[in-house]
Design an enzyme around this catalytic site. Structure first.
Site, short mmCIF file in Angstrom:
data_model
loop_
_atom_site.label_atom_id
_atom_site.label_comp_id
_atom_site.label_asym_id
_atom_site.label_seq_id
_atom_site.Cartn_x
_atom_site.Cartn_y
_atom_site.Cartn_z
N ASP A 46 0.76 -1.26 0.07
CA ASP A 46 -0.01 0.12 -0.06
C ASP A 46 1.05 1.19 -0.03
O ASP A 46 2.07 1.04 0.37
CB ASP A 46 -0.88 0.03 1.26
CG ASP A 46 -1.51 1.15 1.49
OD1 ASP A 46 -2.14 1.92 0.34
OD2 ASP A 46 -1.52 1.80 2.57
N ASP A 60 -0.22 5.10 0.68
CA ASP A 60 -0.66 6.31 1.78
C ASP A 60 -0.77 5.56 3.28
O ASP A 60 -1.34 4.57 3.28
CB ASP A 60 -1.84 6.64 1.44
CG ASP A 60 -1.90 7.51 0.06
OD1 ASP A 60 -0.92 8.32 -0.03
OD2 ASP A 60 -2.50 7.31 -1.04
N GLU A 107 -1.24 11.31 4.59
CA GLU A 107 -2.37 11.71 4.50
C GLU A 107 -2.92 13.18 5.26
O GLU A 107 -3.11 14.11 4.65
CB GLU A 107 -3.33 10.69 5.40
CG GLU A 107 -3.42 9.51 4.62
CD GLU A 107 -4.40 9.59 3.46
OE1 GLU A 107 -4.67 10.65 2.95
OE2 GLU A 107 -4.77 8.51 2.77
N GLY A 127 -10.26 6.95 -1.51
CA GLY A 127 -10.40 7.79 -2.90
C GLY A 127 -10.94 9.09 -2.79
O GLY A 127 -11.89 9.16 -1.93
N GLY A 128 -10.06 10.32 -3.39
CA GLY A 128 -10.26 11.54 -3.18
C GLY A 128 -11.48 12.17 -3.41
O GLY A 128 -12.04 12.87 -2.97
N HIS A 181 -10.53 17.42 -7.72
CA HIS A 181 -9.71 16.47 -7.65
C HIS A 181 -8.33 16.68 -8.49
O HIS A 181 -7.15 16.40 -8.00
CB HIS A 181 -10.29 14.99 -7.99
CG HIS A 181 -9.38 13.79 -7.37
ND1 HIS A 181 -9.12 13.06 -8.12
CD2 HIS A 181 -9.12 13.60 -5.96
CE1 HIS A 181 -8.19 12.06 -7.46
NE2 HIS A 181 -8.26 12.52 -6.23
N LYS A 217 -6.31 19.01 -6.92
CA LYS A 217 -5.71 18.50 -5.38
C LYS A 217 -4.73 17.59 -5.81
O LYS A 217 -3.50 17.77 -5.23
CB LYS A 217 -6.77 17.78 -4.95
CG LYS A 217 -6.27 17.02 -3.51
CD LYS A 217 -6.07 15.46 -3.81
CE LYS A 217 -5.40 14.91 -2.87
NZ LYS A 217 -5.13 13.46 -3.07
N ASP A 265 -1.58 -0.32 6.18
CA ASP A 265 -1.86 0.65 7.40
C ASP A 265 -3.03 0.86 7.99
O ASP A 265 -3.37 1.27 9.04
CB ASP A 265 -1.08 1.79 7.41
CG ASP A 265 -1.89 2.80 6.36
OD1 ASP A 265 -2.41 2.40 5.21
OD2 ASP A 265 -2.45 3.85 6.89
C1 XBP Z 1 -5.61 6.02 0.34
C2 XBP Z 1 -6.47 7.00 0.06
C3 XBP Z 1 -6.56 7.81 -0.89
C4 XBP Z 1 -5.66 9.36 -0.72
C5 XBP Z 1 -6.09 10.41 -1.84
O1 XBP Z 1 -5.77 5.00 0.78
O2 XBP Z 1 -7.77 6.62 0.73
O3 XBP Z 1 -7.89 8.21 -1.23
O4 XBP Z 1 -6.08 9.59 0.64
O5 XBP Z 1 -5.74 9.90 -2.97
P1 XBP Z 1 -4.99 3.65 1.03
P2 XBP Z 1 -6.60 10.28 -4.13
O6 XBP Z 1 -3.72 3.84 1.47
O7 XBP Z 1 -5.76 2.75 1.45
O8 XBP Z 1 -4.63 3.41 -0.62
O9 XBP Z 1 -6.84 11.79 -3.93
O10 XBP Z 1 -5.52 10.54 -5.05
O11 XBP Z 1 -7.63 9.32 -4.17
MG MG Z 2 -3.02 3.20 3.44
#
Ligand code: XBP
Ligand code: MG
Length: 263
Positions: free
Chosen positions: A16, A18, A25, A59-60, A89, A92, A190
């Protein structure tokens, strides 16, 4: 959890992004969302605390929609919000990748070392994330260097599958692209949405928590650690058997992988 056949062995590590590779985040994605809202004249501002609640949705674009549905009065929502969300988005993503290019968001403890060791030992590497592909390549480029993008055989990211985590689709996609079986891979996550996704894809999963995810439910994890750690910078074990290890290296990954088939 899985049925191991006599010739099954660990072949690939699937990460993963993020919260796992980097704590992106709070000081990355959240900041970039707020910059996009400002750019578009919206008076939305996601505090550290509010963002923690919004992380329930991955997902943003999906997260912004969730915010308009659950967090604000109908009066505060622009009439054309459905069309605006993809534009917001994209802004962003621009702000986020700009932020990454400053080098402000480092990798987490132990990540670079573990990836280097995994490459030396010949494990195949992949990424499975809900974030936008550009964000992944920007993070890799500005932390491990541009060439690191090619270390990952598959970068499964964003809208490549219709259902984001906690659905298993993104992991299923990565496994299929590598032409492997789930029992030949191990996932690094995570969050609760992350482990739901990886376990849904029948993957053994190693967890490193962070401030946003420390109270999540990690049932089914091979081990739950506060970080991967380094020699001289040990991890704390929240749950699971670390043997005598004080940081996560490939030997411990192998041991946890083997354990999953015997327990
Ligand atoms: C990551 C997310 C993503 C980011 C934002 O989750 O939830 O939405 O926060 O990215 P994980 P985008 O670690 O479970 O993959 O804005 O590009 O969607
Ligand atoms: Mg994650």
């Amino acid at each position: 959890m899985n049925t191991q056949t006599s010739n099954t062995k660990l072949k690939a590590l699937i990460f993963d992004v993020d919260g796992t590779l980097s704590n992106t985040e709070r000081d990355g994605h959240r900041v970039a969302f707020n910059q996009a809202f400002k750019e578009y004249g919206l008076d939305w501002n996601w505090s550290v605390e509010t963002y923690g609640k919004l992380l329930a949705v991955t997902g943003g674009k999906e997260r912004m929609k969730f915010y308009t549905e659950e967090f604000i009065d109908k009066d505060g929502i622009p009439a054309d919000i459905e069309e605006k969300i993809p534009e917001l988005h994209a802004a962003k993503t621009r702000h986020y990748t700009e932020l990454l290019s400053t080098g402000a968001i480092p990798l987490r403890s132990g990540v670079e070392r573990l990836i280097a060791e995994a490459r030396e030992r010949g494990y195949r590497l992949a990424i499975a994330t809900t974030t936008t592909p550009e964000n992944v390549t920007a993070l890799l480029k500005h932390t491990l260097g541009e060439e690191s993008i090619d270390w990952f055989e598959v970068i499964a990211a964003g809208d490549i599958v219709p259902a984001k985590k906690p659905a298993p689709d993104i992991y299923n996609y990565a496994i299929k692209e590598m032409n492997l079986l789930p029992e030949e891979c191990i996932a690094f996550e995570d969050s609760e949405n992350g482990i739901k996704s990886s376990i849904g894809a029948k993957l053994n999963t190693i967890i490193t928590i962070n401030d946003y995810t420390k109270n999540h439910d990690f049932t089914g994890a091979s081990i739950v650690l506060n970080q991967m750690g380094e020699p001289g910078q040990p991890f704390s074990v929240i749950n699971g058997d670390n043997g005598n290890a004080s940081f996560l290296n490939c030997d411990l990954v192998e041991k946890l992988y083997q354990q999953a088939f015997t327990s």
